[in-house]
Enzyme design. Structure first.
Site, PDB file in Angstrom:
ATOM      1  CG  ASP A 349      -0.196  -0.076   2.674  1.00 50.17           C
ATOM      2  OD1 ASP A 349       0.783  -0.812   2.420  1.00 50.17           O
ATOM      3  OD2 ASP A 349      -0.636   0.591   3.578  1.00 50.17           O
ATOM      4  CD  GLU A 355      -0.517   0.412   6.651  1.00 53.55           C
ATOM      5  OE1 GLU A 355      -1.723  -0.055   5.988  1.00 53.55           O
ATOM      6  OE2 GLU A 355      -0.641   1.783   6.725  1.00 53.55           O
ATOM      7  CG  ASP A 362      -4.070  -0.371  -1.193  1.00 48.89           C
ATOM      8  OD1 ASP A 362      -3.452   0.887  -1.322  1.00 48.89           O
ATOM      9  OD2 ASP A 362      -4.600  -0.924  -0.443  1.00 48.89           O
ATOM     10  CD  GLU A 635      -3.130   6.462   3.035  1.00 55.67           C
ATOM     11  OE1 GLU A 635      -3.660   5.277   3.621  1.00 55.67           O
ATOM     12  OE2 GLU A 635      -2.336   7.039   3.709  1.00 55.67           O
ATOM     13  CG  HIS A 656      -1.481   4.555  -0.766  1.00 58.21           C
ATOM     14  ND1 HIS A 656      -0.404   4.896   0.348  1.00 58.21           N
ATOM     15  CD2 HIS A 656      -2.225   3.874  -0.147  1.00 58.21           C
ATOM     16  CE1 HIS A 656      -0.931   4.412   1.272  1.00 58.21           C
ATOM     17  NE2 HIS A 656      -1.889   3.368   1.138  1.00 58.21           N
TER      18      HIS A 656
END
Length: 754
Positions: A349, A355, A362, A635, A656
């Site tokens: 992501d 993360e 995604d 994102e 992202h």
């Protein structure tokens, strides 16, 4: 052929700061004639670099990458014949290990060593001689382990290297090594070993600084002009024992590094100087960054001493797009760079914060764009093997992330995992996107088990109405109307989104079953799709074409997925266009709706609205980040606010690819290239100029050769289209204002209009 393993998985008796060196010495046997071949098979718990005869066996990094280690540990095979000494001479087989994904931090907490507490290596060198004899050198209890110059290493937090400890003597025969200890055998099931399917990770590009300056707080800042993924290579000389500290960030805020979006990830490398000329390259970590802050640099750093090394999986570029609008071109470049940064062994992501996981939602949104831009057949094919392994262990549940580390961590705000729309649908949508792009029936067959398992599991979750309106859903995640601290609060009804997605997945699974000759499954999934469509229309769609929640995403999914009959579809398309116009042609969709809203507008006769949506510059829009200097896709639509401050939400990434799924529409509708049959044996060439664009060029290296389309709107208003078709391919030409026709290989030109 896969190797027959004689070696043992071993680990060092001491941890050596999570970066041990392991070695053995061997002599090439005599009396068997010349060496005719030598292969090294190797894998690790952690990440490794292998050495034979004092040289690294490959330029790859971070192998064996990240797979679902419980069921698949990938190994590499190297041709090392050129690195062997002469017969009778001695050489070292050695490995440098690091924590990697196996034992480093994963997720957004402080979870470490999720897969196991110890690093380990399994290796087997096989030397073949002219008389057929084979010599084996493998990991066993006789190996030795010792310290390296690496003092810390973690993918999230960074790496520390002490140049005073750099010593390559361990790679030479006879080196005893101070502080070296023994090794021990580890319990290991060789049945989980699997060869690589996808490409390895390599250094791809070097980027020089565009600017070095002093921040308001007195720090030394470096701008590379591009948000990228990798690390810095530094050439520096200073006092022995002094430390140069490097922090990384994607953006600046108030003139300083904007590190808040990193959350707990330290993204900090430290280099201890030796007093001589040092070159540092932290290959046991990676960072997502455009900017770096240097602390402790002796003197004033110069641009030739600092290099950003771009790192990602070794993918071949296949698709390209340009047009007359430079902002759109920058948007497309941003999509490409976002994909590069997040296709680092796993389709993640984001590449920068705590993360960096393989979120299924995604890639479900982005797979068609990815399959156009690069050859991702093997990259995503490898990942789909992990999807299958995870769902088999979870009775058909497609987890939120693959590999699924969340099953080992506290559930948090998301609660216990269950099948969800879009995210779970990745098991169906990703392999279908690959089928459309490459036409590989065997690959579709390998993915089919997970496709069917997902749809069958969701079938058990439906309510009595036949709707998928039960349980947790991400829904239209990151709808721009959702509050910064509550990205799940979208306008589109979760049941509408989920039920539409189930229809698409059931219909797709039926089509896949038919391709594979699974007639019973094809019939079953077709029946489920029809029942789902009927329930959707009955409970969610009014006679006037209004769909529950009256949200742009609801209309986009219902239209593009084919849930509506012609009359209602036209009404729904008009309502969609009205909503888009009412918003000032600003974006009103999140992860679920964004990939399909432009298609839905075009399919219902609203091409102009689709272009106005694409070309909007105000927030939220695709081009707003471009106007704010973005070099990757964000994102959030407003990851950075118009005043230059970072969105206050705790989940804010500047790299992202999901919302960049509009690239698929650029390729098919603006550029005009789409598969008319899987693998592009027949290609559809149907550009739809609009939005004031005066030209566009699009090309794709298909499995059969290069397809290229270039169109221009002449001052007279006439449309001129040039098409290149490779041998063995038929093109279906559909140019506005001209009769559709089919052409074969060659260069063709078409004119329509004034």
């Amino acid at each position: 052929m896969p190797p027959t393993w004689h070696a043992t998985m071993i680990g060092p008796d001491e941890d050596f700061a999570g970066a041990p060196l392991l070695r053995t010495e061997f002599s090439v046997e005599t009396g068997h004639g010349a060496v005719t071949g030598a292969q090294l098979h190797a894998t690790a718990r952690g990440v490794f670099t292998a050495f034979v005869g004092g040289a690294a066996v490959s330029d790859e990094v971070l192998s064996p990458g990240w797979s679902s280690y419980e069921w698949r540990l990938r190994y590499r095979t190297y041709d090392v014949a050129a690195l062997l000494p002469d017969a009778g001479e001695t050489a070292v087989l050695g490995f440098a290990l690091g924590n990697g994904w196996y034992r480093g931090r994963l997720g957004w907490g402080d979870e470490r060593a999720i897969y196991g507490p110890e690093l380990g290596v399994l290796a087997q060198l096989e030397i073949t001689f002219a008389d057929g004899h084979r010599q084996f050198v493998g990991t066993d209890g006789s190996w030795r382990a010792g310290p390296s110059a690496v003092q810390t290493n973690d993918l999230y937090d960074g790496q520390t290297i002490d140049a005073r400890l750099v010593d390559d003597a361990w790679l030479r025969p006879g080196a005893a090594g101070s502080g070296w200890t023994g090794v021990h055998a580890q319990e290991f099931d060789a049945a989980i070993l699997a060869p690589y399917v996808g490409p390895v990770v390599r250094r791809q590009q070097e980027v020089s600084p565009t600017r070095i300056w002093t921040s308001p707080a007195g720090g030394t800042l470096v701008d590379f002009g591009q948000n990228l993924v990798g690390w810095l290579r530094l050439a520096v000389r200073g006092e022995a024992g002094a430390t140069v500290t490097v922090r990384h960030a994607e953006v600046l805020e108030d003139g300083e590094l904007g590190t808040r979006p990193l959350r707990s990830a330290q993204a900090t490398d430290r280099f201890v100087l030796s007093g001589a000329d040092d070159v540092f390259e932290p290959t046991l970590t990676f960072h997502g960054f455009r900017y770096a802050e240097l602390d402790g640099w002796p003197g004033v750093p110069t641009t030739d001493a600092i290099t950003a090394v771009v790192v990602h999986s070794d993918l071949r570029r296949t698709g390209r797009f340009r047009c007359s609008d430079e902002l759109v071109n920058q948007l497309h470049d941003n999509v490409v760079w976002g994909m590069r940064g997040n296709f680092l062994d796993v389709p993640t992501d984001c590449p920068q914060r705590d993360e960096r996981m393989g979120w299924t939602g995604d890639i479900a949104a982005f797979a068609p764009s990815a399959a156009f831009l690069y050859d991702v057949a093997d990259f995503l094919g490898d990942w789909l093997l992990d999807v299958d392994a995870e769902q088999r262990a979870a009775e058909g549940l497609i987890p939120y992330v693959v590999p699924d580390v969340l099953k080992y961590t506290p559930p948090g705000d998301l609660g216990a995992q269950e099948s969800t729309a879009v995210w779970g649908d990745a098991a169906v949508w990703v392999p279908w996107a690959l089928w459309r792009a490459y036409g590989d029936r065997d690959a579709l067959d390998r993915a089919y088990g997970a496709m069917a398992a997902h749809v069958r599991r969701v079938e058990t979750l439906l309510s009595d109405t036949g709707l998928w309106d039960t349980g947790f859903q991400f829904g239209d995640w990151l709808d721009p109307t959702a509050p910064p601290d509550d990205p799940i609060r979208a306008k589109a009804d979760n049941g509408v989104v989920a039920t539409a997605c189930l229809y698409r997945s059931a219909r797709t699974a039926s089509e896949a079953a038919a391709v594979l000759g699974r007639g019973g499954d094809a019939e079953h999934f077709a029946g489920l799709a029809e029942r789902t469509r009927s329930a959707f229309v009955k409970h969610y769609v009014g006679d006037d074409g209004r769909i529950r929640s009256d949200a742009v995403t609801a209309y986009a999914l219902a239209i593009h997925f084919g849930l509506l009959d012609d009359r209602v579809r036209g009404l729904a398309g008009d309502r969609l266009a009205a909503l888009v116009a009412e918003s000032g042609h600003r974006i009103a969709t999140g992860f679920a709706g964004t990939p399909y809203v432009c298609d839905a507008l075009v399919e219902t006769g609203h091409l102009d609205d689709a272009y106005r949506l694409l070309l909007q510059r105000d927030c939220p829009s695709w081009l707003y980040p471009v106007t704010m200097g973005a070099t990757t896709v964000w994102e959030r639509w407003d990851s950075m606010l118009p005043d230059g401050t970072i969105n206050p939400g705790q989940m804010t990434s500047f790299n992202h690819y999901a919302l960049g799924a509009v690239a698929d529409w650029l390729h098919r509708t603006v550029g005009g290239i789409a598969p008319a049959e899987p693998g592009y044996r027949t290609v559809r060439v149907a550009p739809r100029p609009g939005g004031g664009l005066t030209w566009a060029e699009c090309s794709l290296q298909t499995p059969h050769g290069l397809v290229a389309v270039a169109w221009r709107v002449e001052p007279s208003g006439a449309l001129d289209v040039e098409v290149a078709v490779p041998d063995g391919v038929t093109a279906e030409i559909d140019v506005p204002g001209a009769e559709p026709q089919r052409v074969g290989a060659g260069s063709h030109r078409f004119r329509a209009g004034a």
